[in-house]
Scaffold this motif. Structure first.
Motif, PDB file in Angstrom:
ATOM      1  N   ARG A  79      42.717  43.546  35.767  1.00 40.60           N
ATOM      2  CA  ARG A  79      41.980  43.371  34.513  1.00 40.60           C
ATOM      3  C   ARG A  79      41.014  42.203  34.707  1.00 40.60           C
ATOM      4  O   ARG A  79      41.437  41.104  35.059  1.00 40.60           O
ATOM      5  CB  ARG A  79      42.931  43.098  33.350  1.00 40.60           C
ATOM      6  CG  ARG A  79      43.790  44.294  32.990  1.00 40.60           C
ATOM      7  CD  ARG A  79      44.535  44.091  31.688  1.00 40.60           C
ATOM      8  NE  ARG A  79      45.314  45.267  31.347  1.00 40.60           N
ATOM      9  CZ  ARG A  79      44.836  46.317  30.694  1.00 40.60           C
ATOM     10  NH1 ARG A  79      43.559  46.313  30.298  1.00 40.60           N
ATOM     11  NH2 ARG A  79      45.601  47.350  30.425  1.00 40.60           N
ATOM     12  N   VAL A  80      39.744  42.465  34.496  1.00 40.65           N
ATOM     13  CA  VAL A  80      38.706  41.477  34.794  1.00 40.65           C
ATOM     14  C   VAL A  80      37.838  41.269  33.559  1.00 40.65           C
ATOM     15  O   VAL A  80      37.452  42.235  32.881  1.00 40.65           O
ATOM     16  CB  VAL A  80      37.823  41.926  35.978  1.00 40.65           C
ATOM     17  CG1 VAL A  80      36.754  40.877  36.272  1.00 40.65           C
ATOM     18  CG2 VAL A  80      38.676  42.183  37.215  1.00 40.65           C
ATOM     19  N   GLY A 113      26.678  28.292  34.287  1.00 42.50           N
ATOM     20  CA  GLY A 113      27.239  29.475  34.933  1.00 42.50           C
ATOM     21  C   GLY A 113      28.280  30.126  34.052  1.00 42.50           C
ATOM     22  O   GLY A 113      28.586  29.668  32.947  1.00 42.50           O
ATOM     23  N   GLY A 114      28.842  31.210  34.548  1.00 44.43           N
ATOM     24  CA  GLY A 114      29.803  31.957  33.766  1.00 44.43           C
ATOM     25  C   GLY A 114      31.237  31.609  34.126  1.00 44.43           C
ATOM     26  O   GLY A 114      31.517  30.675  34.885  1.00 44.43           O
ATOM     27  N   THR A 115      32.150  32.391  33.574  1.00 44.43           N
ATOM     28  CA  THR A 115      33.582  32.211  33.822  1.00 44.43           C
ATOM     29  C   THR A 115      34.188  33.563  34.180  1.00 44.43           C
ATOM     30  O   THR A 115      33.942  34.565  33.493  1.00 44.43           O
ATOM     31  CB  THR A 115      34.288  31.640  32.583  1.00 44.43           C
ATOM     32  OG1 THR A 115      33.699  30.381  32.238  1.00 44.43           O
ATOM     33  CG2 THR A 115      35.777  31.450  32.855  1.00 44.43           C
ATOM     34  N   LEU A 116      34.948  33.589  35.254  1.00 47.21           N
ATOM     35  CA  LEU A 116      35.673  34.787  35.670  1.00 47.21           C
ATOM     36  C   LEU A 116      37.136  34.633  35.279  1.00 47.21           C
ATOM     37  O   LEU A 116      37.780  33.647  35.629  1.00 47.21           O
ATOM     38  CB  LEU A 116      35.553  34.987  37.184  1.00 47.21           C
ATOM     39  CG  LEU A 116      36.503  36.013  37.815  1.00 47.21           C
ATOM     40  CD1 LEU A 116      36.217  37.411  37.273  1.00 47.21           C
ATOM     41  CD2 LEU A 116      36.410  35.973  39.334  1.00 47.21           C
ATOM     42  N   ARG A 117      37.637  35.617  34.549  1.00 46.56           N
ATOM     43  CA  ARG A 117      39.060  35.662  34.198  1.00 46.56           C
ATOM     44  C   ARG A 117      39.617  36.986  34.705  1.00 46.56           C
ATOM     45  O   ARG A 117      39.003  38.039  34.514  1.00 46.56           O
ATOM     46  CB  ARG A 117      39.244  35.534  32.686  1.00 46.56           C
ATOM     47  CG  ARG A 117      38.712  34.235  32.107  1.00 46.56           C
ATOM     48  CD  ARG A 117      38.760  34.232  30.592  1.00 46.56           C
ATOM     49  NE  ARG A 117      40.105  34.446  30.111  1.00 46.56           N
ATOM     50  CZ  ARG A 117      40.422  35.218  29.074  1.00 46.56           C
ATOM     51  NH1 ARG A 117      39.479  35.889  28.434  1.00 46.56           N
ATOM     52  NH2 ARG A 117      41.672  35.348  28.691  1.00 46.56           N
ATOM     53  N   TRP A 118      40.756  36.929  35.349  1.00 43.42           N
ATOM     54  CA  TRP A 118      41.362  38.151  35.872  1.00 43.42           C
ATOM     55  C   TRP A 118      42.883  38.080  35.752  1.00 43.42           C
ATOM     56  O   TRP A 118      43.462  37.000  35.640  1.00 43.42           O
ATOM     57  CB  TRP A 118      40.940  38.390  37.322  1.00 43.42           C
ATOM     58  CG  TRP A 118      41.641  37.529  38.332  1.00 43.42           C
ATOM     59  CD1 TRP A 118      42.734  37.863  39.078  1.00 43.42           C
ATOM     60  CD2 TRP A 118      41.315  36.184  38.695  1.00 43.42           C
ATOM     61  NE1 TRP A 118      43.107  36.822  39.888  1.00 43.42           N
ATOM     62  CE2 TRP A 118      42.250  35.786  39.680  1.00 43.42           C
ATOM     63  CE3 TRP A 118      40.333  35.284  38.296  1.00 43.42           C
ATOM     64  CZ2 TRP A 118      42.227  34.517  40.253  1.00 43.42           C
ATOM     65  CZ3 TRP A 118      40.309  34.025  38.883  1.00 43.42           C
ATOM     66  CH2 TRP A 118      41.241  33.652  39.839  1.00 43.42           C
ATOM     67  N   LEU A 144      39.768  47.058  32.879  1.00 44.78           N
ATOM     68  CA  LEU A 144      40.632  47.442  33.992  1.00 44.78           C
ATOM     69  C   LEU A 144      39.748  47.990  35.102  1.00 44.78           C
ATOM     70  O   LEU A 144      39.039  48.986  34.916  1.00 44.78           O
ATOM     71  CB  LEU A 144      41.647  48.487  33.539  1.00 44.78           C
ATOM     72  CG  LEU A 144      42.705  48.896  34.566  1.00 44.78           C
ATOM     73  CD1 LEU A 144      43.521  47.687  35.026  1.00 44.78           C
ATOM     74  CD2 LEU A 144      43.610  49.983  34.004  1.00 44.78           C
ATOM     75  N   THR A 145      39.764  47.334  36.254  1.00 47.96           N
ATOM     76  CA  THR A 145      38.779  47.608  37.298  1.00 47.96           C
ATOM     77  C   THR A 145      39.471  47.887  38.622  1.00 47.96           C
ATOM     78  O   THR A 145      40.452  47.229  38.989  1.00 47.96           O
ATOM     79  CB  THR A 145      37.829  46.402  37.462  1.00 47.96           C
ATOM     80  OG1 THR A 145      37.250  46.092  36.195  1.00 47.96           O
ATOM     81  CG2 THR A 145      36.731  46.712  38.454  1.00 47.96           C
TER      82      THR A 145
END
Length: 371
Positions: A56-57, A103-108, A78-79
């Motif tokens: 899940r991203v 910049g952005g934020t990656l959550r997984w 869901l990737t």
């Protein structure tokens, strides 16, 4: 029961293991690096996600403060494998300034969403929001002029210290042109005829010792003035007590002037023990001084600048604001400061040495500067 618990623990451990490593994410933006306050600029965000495990991203790319996006810059779900998401929209530039877009934020997380992790996506960018502009009618302050420093009978700016002669008063002549001494001696109302001195540049000085409201208004007026000057093909420069931008008519000169105005904040140099100084304007140029309280040392600096400038105009904005074209008048309950009233009383004397005075109250339109 023990087998169920063991299976549950195994599933949790597997979920933790699957979500341990982040997916490969590439975030790219297409957005202009600058724009004007109150306008919208287009943007495009492209998010590429590549993962060999089901995850899940969520990728978020929030905009800086005072920059409002028309779309929520979030993508994911869901990737598994490669996915590409493109978001198109516009950015509303609410307030002048220079804003960092870090910049952005990656959550997984695992497919069940039990264990969430996050990391920053370093895609630094900067957006410069230049002050907005409004219409102006300024035939006496700005006009296409001849080469620097030369006198002409018909073109250029009238030079109050270069008296060419006198003539009888004609209905419509401005009161400031009346030659009172000669009128008293002859008994007939007489006006002065002046030579015109040419100028080929404009410098706008902003007195930063005013309030935040004044600085915002002065910045907007200064931006409008330099835009008008460039439309007349005049080199422009913006000055503050800290210095001046290079004078020119190139895009680089305009960008330097607008960048200084975008970053300008209220600051009284005298508070830190620094004298209030107007940087020397370009020889033969036109200097416009924007101030709120018109302190005596600023007026003295304006008179010194007249030694090299073709014309100096002091525009005092006591309330810190004025009416832009199309705005409705508002009531004024407070009088102008003593320094501004003193400036009005000295307007005639200052005009004799080539320093013009305009007082722009909060219930007066900026268009009166061209009256």
């Amino acid at each position: 029961m023990g087998l169920v618990l063991a299976a549950l623990l195994l599933g949790v451990a597997l979920a933790w293991f699957l979500g341990r490593k982040p997916p490969t994410v590439r975030l790219t933006r297409e957005v202009p690096g600058q724009g004007f306050e109150g306008t919208r600029v287009p943007y495009r965000v492209r998010i590429e996600i590549d993962t060999r495990r089901p995850l899940r991203v969520i990728v978020e790319d929030p905009t800086p403060l005072s920059v409002v996006s028309s779309e929520v810059l979030t993508a994911g779900g869901l990737t598994l494998g490669q996915t590409v998401t493109e978001l198109d929209g516009s950015l509303l530039l609410n307030r002048r300034g220079e804003y960092a877009w870090p910049g952005g934020t990656l959550r997984w997380a695992d497919p069940l969403g039990l264990f969430w992790r996050s990391m920053p996506l370093k895609v630094p960018a900067t957006i410069e929001v230049y002050p907005g502009t409004h219409g102006l009618v300024l035939p006496d302050l700005l006009r296409p002029l001849l080469s620097e420093g030369q006198l002409s009978r018909t073109l250029g700016l009238e030079d109050p210290i270069s008296l060419r002669g006198a003539r009888p008063y004609v209905s419509g002549d401005p009161p400031g042109r009346v030659h009172w001494r000669l009128s008293a001696r002859t008994g007939d109302l007489t006006v002065r005829e002046l030579d015109r001195t040419a100028a080929s540049s404009l410098t706008v000085f902003v007195d930063t010792s005013g309030t935040d409201v004044f600085v915002n208004s002065a910045v907007r007026l200064a931006s409008s003035l330099i835009q008008e000057a460039l439309a007349l093909d005049l080199p422009v420069s913006v000055a503050t007590p800290a210095g001046a931008t290079p004078s020119g008519r190139t895009p680089e000169a305009l960008r330097a002037a607008l960048r200084l105005l975008a970053r300008l904040e209220p600051q009284d140099p005298r508070v830190v023990g620094t004298p209030l100084v107007i940087p020397p304007p370009r020889a033969g140029g036109n200097l416009i001084v924007l101030t709120q309280k018109a302190p005596p040392d600023l007026v003295e600096q304006a008179m010194k600048a007249r030694a090299s400038a073709s014309r100096v105009a002091i525009v005092a904005i006591p309330e810190g604001f004025y009416l832009e074209p199309g705005e409705n008048p508002r009531r004024q309950w407070v009088g102008a400061p003593d320094t501004v009233r003193d400036l009005e009383r000295r307007a005639g004397i200052l005009a004799e040495v080539g320093v013009l005075v305009f007082v722009l109250r909060g219930n007066q339109s900026v268009l009166r500067l061209g009256a």
